[in-house]
Structure formats: structure tokens, C-alpha cells
Scaffold this active site. Structure first.
Site, PDB file in Angstrom:
ATOM      1  N   LYS A 165       0.715   1.502  -1.446  1.00  0.00           N
ATOM      2  CA  LYS A 165       1.052   1.074  -0.076  1.00  0.00           C
ATOM      3  C   LYS A 165       2.269   1.814   0.462  1.00  0.00           C
ATOM      4  CE  LYS A 165       1.399  -3.248  -1.254  1.00  0.00           C
ATOM      5  NZ  LYS A 165       0.903  -3.146  -2.629  1.00  0.00           N
ATOM      6  N   HIS A 177       7.925   0.013  -3.811  1.00  0.00           N
ATOM      7  CA  HIS A 177       7.138   0.941  -2.991  1.00  0.00           C
ATOM      8  C   HIS A 177       7.684   2.357  -3.148  1.00  0.00           C
ATOM      9  CE1 HIS A 177       5.622  -2.537  -0.255  1.00  0.00           C
ATOM     10  NE2 HIS A 177       5.101  -2.541  -1.460  1.00  0.00           N
TER      11      HIS A 177
END
Ligand code: IMP
Length: 424
Positions: free
Chosen positions: A17, A42
Site C-alpha cells: 500500500k 508503509h
């Protein structure tokens, strides 16, 4: 063109993501995290430099974008300050661009301690031990401390004291460990409050005003659908709503204002921590894919469990999130395989399941029903368009699209921003 987009993980987290959000952030004005905390990791790679963000939205890597940590996030202030320093040391300006919701709940050392002790004592969930579950538990039990409370000395003293009365009793009587001192915690957190004050804001008002002014908002999901506390493999889940619905409750933006939901999936499946995983590989393939895909947790460094693409899992994610489009990441990791399997059903005690079963017994003991497709056995990392992909890779993607009944929008074949192309 869709204005306000939610990007969510459609498997067990770690779908890539970070990279996808970074790509969409370019065309957004505001990027907002809506749930989870520093359990997330992330990763964004820009010109070979790797950034791992745990709390701050990945949009911070784009000059001038406003980044918000929404009310649905649980925030460890120490981790947040460390992340701010890390970014500033790399020359990224944070002041005036980062805002944290007044309503976001604050993680305290007793949350981390309880997370660690509970993991050691009972059925192991394999949490990140960052205190996420205990902090959300306090929020729902109406015992939590929000940033707005931290800024009000009288209220902060009062709630911290009553929390410590209870937590210290639990720590000493149930776990036989020493509790925490009020004075030490009070001083430590007052100091955080002073340092973070400039970032704390009424972010629901900011977001709604931005939307009214026709700015584009990107909702950044953390973890994945199968880790959602309502729609995941309960109890082997995280403690928040990582699904698209959380984007609304976790920011104070009504659901009618979210124009599109994008689901991110890996071309195969991974999961960290305990819990059922029907398509998990056997050892040899597990090691091969783990190595090729660098499947080690961005937050804890734990090796990720790897398996075949599970169509039942992602179909469930398409449904509960209302996914409009899919982004497939890490297709290149499958370059080395002679043949590739896709799970299209589960078999348990003679019954075929085509929908995701809630029963943990079924999930833990079912036999996946696979379709087997030929691999492509060639390097895709330098490919820059869908048409340039080997025929068998295109067939694999087409089959996934058919199984899911959702359109693939983007395909990623490497960590760099540039190794991404559209399906059209
Ligand atoms: P917690 O969120 O630390 O309570 O952990 C609960 C479960 O979610 C564990 O299985 C963790 O490994 C998993 N988990 C939490 N955050 C992430 C993430 O960002 N990626 C993948 N798994 C995660």
C-alpha cells in the site's frame, strides 16, 4: 475523475500500500490515515532510498501535501516524534504539513506492557506488541486518553490517575509485575504534549473544509481487510476497522464524500503473526518466495508467511469494502515459477465454500481448491506496459480479474515508483 479515494489492503496487510498510496498522493491535496497505529509499516522507495513510515501518511514524501493522522488512529507520541525527526533529518519538511486529530487516542507504556504480557500468557495472536489492542480496548471501554485530554492538565491528571489505579492493579495482581509511576508518566506525556501541540488540530473540520473547497483527499488504509476486527479472521486480527468503512468513522468524513475505493493485492498472499491461512506454502516454496519477495515485516522484521493467491479472501475484500478497482503488486516475484495456483474455493467436511467462511474451524482446516496456470519464467521488472508483459502473466492477471469480478487498474513489478503501469 474521482476526487476522494480510499486505498485499502485486500489481504492480510503488507500488500504494498505504501507504494500505491505514494503514487496516488501525487494527484491528491490531503492524505489521511484513519486507523491502526505504529503497528503499520508503509515502505516507499524513491530513487533507491527506502522510507518506512509507521504513523505519518506516506503523502509526506510529496512536497506540499497536507498529511493528517485521523481520530481513528491510536498514536504513540514517542514513535510519532521519532518519525518526525527521521523525516526532518532526511530534509523533509513536516511543520505546517502534518496534523494530528484532537480526538485520536494516545498509547501509553501500560498499553505496550499489557500487549506484551497478554501475548506471553494466553493464546498467541502474534501482535506487534506496540500496545494497539489495549489502547483500542480502553477507547471502547471509555477509559482512553485523547490528545485533547492530554492538553487539558486537570482532565489529564484525573484520567491518568484512574487509569493507573486500574492498570497497576492488573499488572501486579494478574501478571505479577511492577506498575507505572504517576509522576513519571505525567512528566513524560506532558513533555510530548508540549512538543506535539503545534500538530494537534480539529482534523475532521479541516478535512470537511478541504472537501468543500474541492480539494482531493486520499484515505490511507493500514493493515488489510483480513485483519479487520469485524471482517477479518477473528480473533487473529488487529483491533481496528481497516476496511473502507473505517475511512469514514476514523476521519469524521461522511461515507457519501468518498468517491472511490481501491483495493491493493499482492500477486500472491502473505500474512504475519498467527491465524488461519488456507493457501500457505510448504517450506521449500515458502523460502523461495519469501527470499525473492523480501517478505520480512517492515515494523517487526518477522518473516512473513507466504502462499498462493486466495480468490476467496480477495473476493470477500471486494465485497466488504465495495472495491471499485484493484492494484496488483509484486507480480515480478512470481517470475521464477513454472506454474502458479489460484484458490477459487475451500473444501471442508465434504462441503464446498465459495464465500469466505467466518468459522475459524473451517478456515483453519479447509482444503483449498486450486486452478493451476502456467508461469512465464522471465524477468518482468523492466517492463513498463501491460502489453509488454509475457502472455502467461497477462493470462494470470485476467484470471484473477475474472475470479474477483473487479477491474485491475494498475500493476506493479518492483519497489520503485517507476515500476508501475496501468492495465489499459
Ligand atoms: P496488532 O495490530 O499489533 O495488535 O497485531 C494483530 C495482528 O495484526 C498480528 O497478526 C500482526 O502481525 C498483524 N498486523 C498488525 N499490523 C500489521 C501490518 O501493518 N501488516 C501486517 N500485519 C499486521
Amino acid at each position: 475523475m474521482s476526487k476522494n479515494i480510499a486505498i485499502i489492503g485486500a489481504q492480510w496487510g503488507d500488500e504494498g500500500k505504501g507504494k500505491v498510496i505514494d503514487i496516488y498522493a501525487k494527484n491528491s491535496d490531503v492524505v489521511v490515515r484513519y486507523q491502526g497505529g505504529n503497528n503499520a509499516g508503509h515502505t516507499v522507495v524513491i530513487d533507491k532510498e527506502s522510507f518506512i513510515l509507521h504513523l505519518i501518511p506516506s503523502g509526506i514524501l510529496h512536497k506540499g501535501k497536507i498529511c493528517i493522522i485521523g481520530n481513528g488512529v491510536v498514536v504513540d507520541p514517542k514513535a510519532l516524534l521519532e518519525e518526525i525527526s527521521m523525516l526532518e533529518a532526511k530534509g523533509i519538511k513536516v511543520d505546517g504539513r502534518l496534523f494530528v486529530s484532537l480526538d485520536a487516542h494516545v498509547i501509553f507504556p501500560y498499553h505496550r506492557k499489557l500487549d506484551e504480557l497478554r501475548e506471553a500468557r494466553k493464546k498467541n495472536i502474534g501482535t506487534t506488541k506496540k500496545g494497539i489492542g489495549p489502547c483500542y480496548a480502553d477507547k471502547v471501554a471509555r477509559l482512553g486518553i485523547r490528545f485533547v485530554d492530554l492538553l487539558n492538565d486537570e482532565i489529564f491528571r484525573q484520567i491518568l490517575q484512574s487509569n493507573l489505579d486500574e492498570k497497576n492493579a492488573i499488572l501486579s495482581r494478574i501478571y505479577n509485575v511492577e506498575g507505572f509511576s504517576f509522576d513519571m508518566l505525567y512528566r513524560e506525556y506532558k513533555d510530548y504534549a508540549i512538543k506535539l501541540k503545534k500538530y494537534i488540530a480539529d482534523t475532521k473540520v479541516m478535512l470537511n473544509e478541504a472537501i468543500k473547497a474541492k480539494k482531493r483527499v486520499l484515505f490511507e488504509g493500514a493493515q488489510g481487510t483480513l485483519l479487520d476486527v469485524d471482517h477479518g479472521t477473528y480473533p487473529y486480527v488487529t483491533s481496528s476497522n481497516s476496511t473502507a468503512g473505517g475511512a469514514s468513522t476514523g476521519t469524521g468524513v461522511g461515507p457519501t464524500k468518498i468517491d472511490k475505493v481501491i483495493g491493493v493485492v499482492k500477486a500472491y498472499t502473505t500474512r504475519v503473526g498467527e491465524g488461519p491461512f488456507p493457501t500457505e506454502f510448504q517450506e521449500e516454496l515458502m523460502n523461495k518466495i519469501r527470499e525473492k519477495g523480501k517478505e520480512f515485516g517492515a515494523t517487526t522484521g518477522r518473516p512473513r508467511r507466504c502462499g498462493w493467491f486466495d480468490g476467496i479472501v480477495v473476493k470477500h475484500a471486494v465485497m466488504v469494502n465495495g472495491i471499485d478497482e484493484i492494484v496488483v503488486t509484486k507480480l515480478d516475484v512470481l517470475d521464477c515459477l513454472d506454474s502458479i495456483k489460484i484458490c477459487t474455493a475451500y473444501k471442508y467436511e465434504g462441503k464446498i465454500y465459495k464465500d469466505f467462511p467466518s468459522d475459524i474451524m473451517v478456515l483453519s482446516n479447509c482444503e483449498p481448491v486450486y486452478e493451476e496456470l502456467p508461469g512465464w519464467r522471465s524477468d518482468t521488472t523492466g517492463i513498463t506496459s501491460y502489453l509488454g508483459l509475457p502472455k502467461n502473466a497477462k493470462n494470470y492477471l485476467k484470471r484473477i480479474q475474472k475470479v474477483l469480478g473487479a477491474k485491475i487498474a494498475l500493476i506493479s513489478v518492483g519497489c520503485d515508483r517507476k515500476q508501475t503501469f496501468s492495465r489499459d
